[in-house]
Every structure is written in C-alpha cells, then in structure tokens.
Design a protein around this motif. Structure first.
Motif, PDB file in Angstrom:
ATOM      1  N   VAL A 110       0.748  -1.137  -0.050  1.00  0.00           N
ATOM      2  CA  VAL A 110      -0.031   0.079  -0.004  1.00  0.00           C
ATOM      3  C   VAL A 110       0.823   1.219  -0.037  1.00  0.00           C
ATOM      4  O   VAL A 110       0.643   2.201  -0.757  1.00  0.00           O
ATOM      5  N   PHE A 112       3.970   1.658  -1.077  1.00  0.00           N
ATOM      6  CA  PHE A 112       4.938   1.858  -2.352  1.00  0.00           C
ATOM      7  C   PHE A 112       4.602   1.504  -3.748  1.00  0.00           C
ATOM      8  O   PHE A 112       5.210   1.539  -4.439  1.00  0.00           O
ATOM      9  N   TRP A 113       3.342   0.793  -3.667  1.00  0.00           N
ATOM     10  CA  TRP A 113       2.957   0.323  -4.879  1.00  0.00           C
ATOM     11  C   TRP A 113       1.450   0.940  -5.200  1.00  0.00           C
ATOM     12  O   TRP A 113       0.441   0.794  -4.649  1.00  0.00           O
ATOM     13  N   ARG A 114       1.663   1.730  -6.669  1.00  0.00           N
ATOM     14  CA  ARG A 114       0.442   2.455  -6.821  1.00  0.00           C
ATOM     15  C   ARG A 114      -0.956   1.582  -7.295  1.00  0.00           C
ATOM     16  O   ARG A 114      -1.768   2.147  -7.194  1.00  0.00           O
ATOM     17  N   ARG A 115      -0.497   0.641  -7.797  1.00  0.00           N
ATOM     18  CA  ARG A 115      -1.670  -0.553  -8.443  1.00  0.00           C
ATOM     19  C   ARG A 115      -1.933  -1.199  -7.545  1.00  0.00           C
ATOM     20  O   ARG A 115      -2.914  -2.134  -8.131  1.00  0.00           O
ATOM     21  N   THR A 117      -4.507  -3.012  -4.870  1.00  0.00           N
ATOM     22  CA  THR A 117      -6.209  -2.929  -4.607  1.00  0.00           C
ATOM     23  C   THR A 117      -6.450  -3.697  -3.250  1.00  0.00           C
ATOM     24  O   THR A 117      -5.768  -4.341  -2.696  1.00  0.00           O
TER      25      THR A 117
END
Length: 151
Positions: A110, A112-115, A117
C-alpha cells in the motif's frame, strides 16, 4: 501463589463491602477486556471487510447480521486457539507470527505500489494466514513466518 498487594491496603482502610466491590471490579476486568476485543473485532469485520469488499450498499440489518456472525466466528476461533495453546509464550509467538505475515507485506504494498487493490491485499492476507498455519504441520523445520511472508 503470590499474595495480593491490594488486599492489605483495603483491609486497613475500608469496609468489607467496599473491598468486595473493588475485587469484583478487578476480577471482572479481564472478562470485560476480552468481550471488548471480540466486539471491536466484530465491528471491524462488519464495517471494513463486509461493507467494503462484499456489499458496499449493505443495509443496517445486513451489517448487523454480519457483525453477529463475526462475533460467533471470532469466539469459536478464540476457543479453538485456547484449547490448542499450552502456555502464554507460544500463544504470543503465534500472535506475532500471524500479525507479521498478514500485515507487513500488504502494508508495504500500500505504501510503495500504486496499483495495489483492496481485494489484492485481502487475498494476500488470507493466503499468508493459511500458509503460516499449515507450514508447521508439514514438518519442514522452517519458521512459518518465512513462507508466510513469501506468499
């Protein structure tokens, strides 16, 4: 058995009925704390998991049903764990294992990764719990945290 530090003070400075009330309140505190933890967990499951992942337009009756079901699930799981654990140290180690494997990787994802879900995080947490619990049953000798973090 260790002698209570409260009893000598209450015997010297209070009436017997006051001492009974104090010890009833102190003795009842762990039970109240357990009940509070169960209700808080149930509320979190109903509000966060059920409403956000499964049914976003849930009515109050549906949320209440989910909360009641989660109280039963949490209570039964707690009872099951209480019968399996033999000492407090092993119970605490398992709490740390489960919380580490289920929270660290989704939290980092959550952050460090934008994609990422919410369904991906939930499935990662569920698979981490399953792997962490099943790993000791396989008899590999590996600490269950390592495979749990890698799932």
């Amino acid at each position: 058995m260790q002698q209570s530090r409260i009893r000598p003070v209450t015997e010297k400075r209070s009436e017997p009925y006051f001492e009974s009330v104090v010890f009833w309140g102190v003795g009842d505190r762990p039970k109240a704390a357990r009940l509070c933890a169960i209700l808080q967990g149930s509320s979190n499951l109903a509000a966060n998991l059920y409403r956000r992942l499964f049914k976003s337009q849930a009515t109050e009756a549906e949320k209440m049903r989910a909360a009641r079901l989660s109280v039963v699930i949490i209570s039964v799981l707690s009872l099951f764990v209480a019968f399996l654990m033999t000492d407090i140290i092993s119970a605490y180690q398992w709490v740390l294992r489960i919380s580490t494997t289920t929270l660290v990787i989704p939290f980092l994802a959550v952050m460090f990764w934008r994609r990422v879900t919410s369904k991906g995080c939930a499935s990662a947490m569920l698979s981490a719990i399953v792997v962490t619990v099943i790993c000791p049953l396989l008899g590999t000798g590996i600490d269950p945290v390592i495979p749990g973090m890698l799932t």
